[in-house]
Design a protein around this motif. Structure first.
Motif, PDB file in Angstrom:
ATOM      1  N   THR A   1      39.489  36.524  43.842  1.00 51.74           N
ATOM      2  CA  THR A   1      40.473  37.450  44.383  1.00 51.74           C
ATOM      3  C   THR A   1      41.871  36.962  44.032  1.00 51.74           C
ATOM      4  N   SER A   2      42.833  37.778  44.300  1.00 58.79           N
ATOM      5  CA  SER A   2      44.223  37.405  44.026  1.00 58.79           C
ATOM      6  C   SER A   2      44.731  36.467  45.116  1.00 58.79           C
TER       7      SER A   2
ATOM      8  N   SER B   1      45.635  38.572  48.219  1.00 54.80           N
ATOM      9  CA  SER B   1      44.456  38.986  49.003  1.00 54.80           C
ATOM     10  C   SER B   1      43.836  37.803  49.733  1.00 54.80           C
TER      11      SER B   1
ATOM     12  N   HIS C   1      39.575  40.018  39.645  1.00 53.60           N
ATOM     13  CA  HIS C   1      40.875  39.372  39.772  1.00 53.60           C
ATOM     14  C   HIS C   1      40.720  37.898  39.428  1.00 53.60           C
TER      15      HIS C   1
ATOM     16  N   GLY D   1      34.226  38.620  38.541  1.00 60.28           N
ATOM     17  CA  GLY D   1      35.517  38.782  39.205  1.00 60.28           C
ATOM     18  C   GLY D   1      36.443  39.776  38.534  1.00 60.28           C
TER      19      GLY D   1
ATOM     20  N   MET E   1      37.370  39.999  55.427  1.00 61.56           N
ATOM     21  CA  MET E   1      37.378  40.568  54.085  1.00 61.56           C
ATOM     22  C   MET E   1      37.178  42.059  54.222  1.00 61.56           C
TER      23      MET E   1
END
Length: 129
Positions: free
Chosen positions: A2-3, A6, A43, A41, A16
């Protein structure tokens, strides 16, 4: 995967959010290992290490994009395991509720270094990308 933004939100709220759509419906997707997570993924930035309560698992060999928690519950299942034999991404798991997930740690998806969580819930990376 994830980023950073996030991941910070996940650590701050302890939750989440499930996606709106996906190959197994709008859920929270997981890989059983780092290689699978990197291949799947969408990100780059943070790889979350989680304990996932799978409960009774429905196994699939093909995508079912209309799956929901309600549909699974009606069938007596809590999660989905998708085995993709012809894909480099291999096995994928999907759950549909935030309370099935407990984040246990995080690391940088580029250098595998640990990610520090500050008092504000903001994350800092061990490297600069």
């Amino acid at each position: 995967m994830t980023s950073l933004q996030s991941a910070s939100h996940i650590f701050a709220t302890g939750r989440m959010k499930r996606g709106k759509s996906g190959m197994l419906g709008g859920g929270i997707y997981f890989a059983p290992d780092q290689q699978g997570a990197r291949a799947k993924g969408h990100h780059k930035g943070i790889m979350l290490e989680c304990q996932v309560e799978l409960g009774k698992v429905k196994e699939l060999k093909t995508a079912e994009t209309d799956l929901t928690f309600q549909k699974l519950a009606e069938e007596g299942h809590d999660s989905v395991k998708w085995v993709r034999s012809n894909s480099k991404t291999g096995v994928e798991y999907c759950v549909y509720n935030w309370d099935q997930v407990c984040v246990q740690g995080a690391k940088c998806s580029t250098c595998d270094g640990p990610v520090d969580i500050g008092a504000t819930g903001l994350l800092s990376l061990p490297c600069v990308h």
